[in-house]
Scaffold this motif. Structure first.
Motif, PDB file in Angstrom:
ATOM      1  N   PRO A 138      32.567  37.763  45.235  1.00 33.33           N
ATOM      2  CA  PRO A 138      32.886  39.139  44.827  1.00 33.33           C
ATOM      3  C   PRO A 138      31.685  40.085  44.902  1.00 33.33           C
ATOM      4  O   PRO A 138      31.850  41.277  45.183  1.00 33.33           O
ATOM      5  CB  PRO A 138      33.381  38.970  43.384  1.00 33.33           C
ATOM      6  N   ASP A 156      48.168  36.727  44.034  1.00 25.98           N
ATOM      7  CA  ASP A 156      46.738  37.039  44.059  1.00 25.98           C
ATOM      8  C   ASP A 156      46.166  36.880  45.455  1.00 25.98           C
ATOM      9  O   ASP A 156      46.577  35.999  46.220  1.00 25.98           O
ATOM     10  CB  ASP A 156      45.965  36.115  43.106  1.00 25.98           C
ATOM     11  N   HIS A 157      45.207  37.738  45.786  1.00 27.13           N
ATOM     12  CA  HIS A 157      44.452  37.614  47.030  1.00 27.13           C
ATOM     13  C   HIS A 157      43.238  36.732  46.770  1.00 27.13           C
ATOM     14  O   HIS A 157      42.556  36.891  45.740  1.00 27.13           O
ATOM     15  CB  HIS A 157      44.003  38.988  47.523  1.00 27.13           C
ATOM     16  N   GLN A 210      31.438  43.593  47.065  1.00 31.63           N
ATOM     17  CA  GLN A 210      30.964  44.870  46.544  1.00 31.63           C
ATOM     18  C   GLN A 210      29.865  45.455  47.421  1.00 31.63           C
ATOM     19  O   GLN A 210      29.847  46.665  47.684  1.00 31.63           O
ATOM     20  CB  GLN A 210      30.464  44.710  45.102  1.00 31.63           C
ATOM     21  N   LYS A 252      39.341  34.281  43.444  1.00 34.63           N
ATOM     22  CA  LYS A 252      40.190  35.469  43.335  1.00 34.63           C
ATOM     23  C   LYS A 252      39.370  36.716  43.633  1.00 34.63           C
ATOM     24  O   LYS A 252      38.252  36.872  43.136  1.00 34.63           O
ATOM     25  CB  LYS A 252      40.791  35.564  41.930  1.00 34.63           C
ATOM     26  N   ILE A 253      39.951  37.590  44.453  1.00 33.96           N
ATOM     27  CA  ILE A 253      39.257  38.832  44.807  1.00 33.96           C
ATOM     28  C   ILE A 253      40.175  40.018  44.533  1.00 33.96           C
ATOM     29  O   ILE A 253      41.382  39.850  44.301  1.00 33.96           O
ATOM     30  CB  ILE A 253      38.814  38.829  46.285  1.00 33.96           C
ATOM     31  N   ARG A 254      39.623  41.185  44.589  1.00 34.85           N
ATOM     32  CA  ARG A 254      40.419  42.394  44.376  1.00 34.85           C
ATOM     33  C   ARG A 254      41.426  42.549  45.508  1.00 34.85           C
ATOM     34  O   ARG A 254      41.149  42.174  46.658  1.00 34.85           O
ATOM     35  CB  ARG A 254      39.514  43.614  44.257  1.00 34.85           C
ATOM     36  N   SER A 255      42.581  43.119  45.220  1.00 35.79           N
ATOM     37  CA  SER A 255      43.665  43.182  46.197  1.00 35.79           C
ATOM     38  C   SER A 255      43.632  44.422  47.075  1.00 35.79           C
ATOM     39  O   SER A 255      44.475  44.581  47.962  1.00 35.79           O
ATOM     40  CB  SER A 255      45.023  43.118  45.478  1.00 35.79           C
ATOM     41  N   ASP A 256      42.661  45.315  46.864  1.00 41.32           N
ATOM     42  CA  ASP A 256      42.617  46.549  47.643  1.00 41.32           C
ATOM     43  C   ASP A 256      41.632  46.483  48.801  1.00 41.32           C
ATOM     44  O   ASP A 256      41.265  47.510  49.377  1.00 41.32           O
ATOM     45  CB  ASP A 256      42.278  47.733  46.739  1.00 41.32           C
TER      46      ASP A 256
END
Length: 366
Positions: free
Chosen positions: A322, A81-82, A326, A153-157
């Protein structure tokens, strides 16, 4: 395991890059391979022994990286996970239970104690204990054993390299506006000090659709950047008279809000004097313990004004960070314009450039 870390060994000393030992994970910890970490003013306050973390220490509290291992009680992340690393909190005090993690009643132990709650440190060198778990993380290192409360935890992209400052400085500035002050559309807001925290507040004020956003600083380059990020007016308090210029901008109505990142008593007094009826000054800058401010309370009584201190943008990191990502993806929070990259070997240069105003937000890339 052997890792590389920047260690400060004496008050006011430069950081030295050293090989140190990182111990085994505890049940509530996450092992993170750091990709990058921001340099924050709070790190310099501890380096200079203004705040009480025991030295020698590995500091750093704006980390971003990839999870490599988890303790047996960790449930929020998994290897691969990022993550962005934020301030630690105990999770069980009255404030934490109320969702007010920024005001954890055990904040100093969790963030500045220099050790786990059982007194152990995760970092050592040749048998010498080195303070760890700064803000739950100690991210001026290639790897860290991080308490689960600090892990977001954040999105990996999205690229990790510049996300670390979201864990403290940018979270603090933006959160103070969006989570704490919640300015009305069309209101007026001034930011005193346009470093990373101040510029985050300016970007957030634009997101909140404030009509007047005043940036105040002594560095013209930072004021120019503030205009680019959303400020409608700037004041160079070295070359211009601050009270006069504020009066010219907002008139007799006064300011609705001031975010102060400087913690300078004379500026806080001027901020309070510039408020309109029901105005609010929010102090986010850190001062030496014992610092006092004198406010006028005679004629200003009828204004019903408020002075408040704000920690970590009154944020729940796992929710707010997060959201900031965004906003960045939407082009509404362009914090990458604040960042300049440094290597770990250049950490002292990064601190010097931040202090002089050359760099708004130094980020160490591993």
């Amino acid at each position: 395991m052997e890792i590389t870390a920047a260690v400060v060994r004496a008050p006011g000393a430069d950081f030295t890059v050293e090989k140190v030992e990182l111990d085994e994970l505890r049940h509530n910890e996450v092992r993170v391979r750091l990709v990058a970490t921001g340099i924050c003013h709070t790190d310099s306050l501890v380096r200079d022994a203004i705040y009480p973390t025991p030295l020698p220490a590995v500091l750093g509290h704006e980390g971003a990286g990839i999870v490599e291992g988890i303790g047996d009680s960790v449930t929020s992340v998994a290897p691969g996970d990022h993550v962005v690393l934020a301030a630690a909190y105990c999770g069980h005090c009255r404030r934490c239970r109320a969702g007010q993690m920024a005001y954890c009643e055990n904040l100093f132990a969790a963030d500045f104690g220099g050790a786990r709650l059982d007194g152990s440190t995760s970092i050592s060198k040749d048998g010498e204990a080195i303070s760890s778990h700064f803000f739950g993380q100690s991210s001026f290192a290639t790897y860290a054993n991080v308490v689960e409360e600090s892990v977001v935890k954040i999105r990996s992209d999205v690229p990790l390299e510049h996300l670390g400052p979201l864990g403290c400085g940018l979270n603090t500035g933006a959160g103070t506006v969006l989570n704490e002050l919640k300015p009305e559309i069309g209101s007026s807001l001034a930011v005193f000090g346009t470093g990373a925290v101040g510029n985050a507040a300016i970007m957030a004020a634009k997101v909140a659709e404030c009509a007047i956003i005043v940036a105040v600083d002594i560095h013209q380059s930072r004021l120019d950047l503030a205009l680019e990020l959303g400020a409608t007016h700037t004041i160079n308090s070295i070359t211009e008279d601050l009270p006069t210029r504020l009066k010219e901008i907002v008139g007799d109505a006064g300011l609705d809000y001031v975010v102060d990142t400087t913690a300078r008593p004379e500026l806080l007094r001027q901020a309070a004097d510039a408020l309109g009826v029901r105005g609010t000054v929010a102090l986010v800058g850190a001062a030496r313990p014992g610092t006092e401010v004198a406010f006028e309370i005679g004629a200003s009584l009828v204004k019903g004004w408020t002075f408040k201190t704000v920690v970590q943008g009154s944020s729940v990191p796992q929710v707010f960070i997060p959201q900031l990502i965004q906003l960045w993806l939407d082009g509404r929070f362009p914090f990458e314009k604040l960042v300049k990259d440094y290597s770990l070997d250049q950490i002292n240069e990064g601190f010097a450039d931040s202090k002089s105003g050359v760099t708004v937000k130094p980020v160490i890339i591993f």
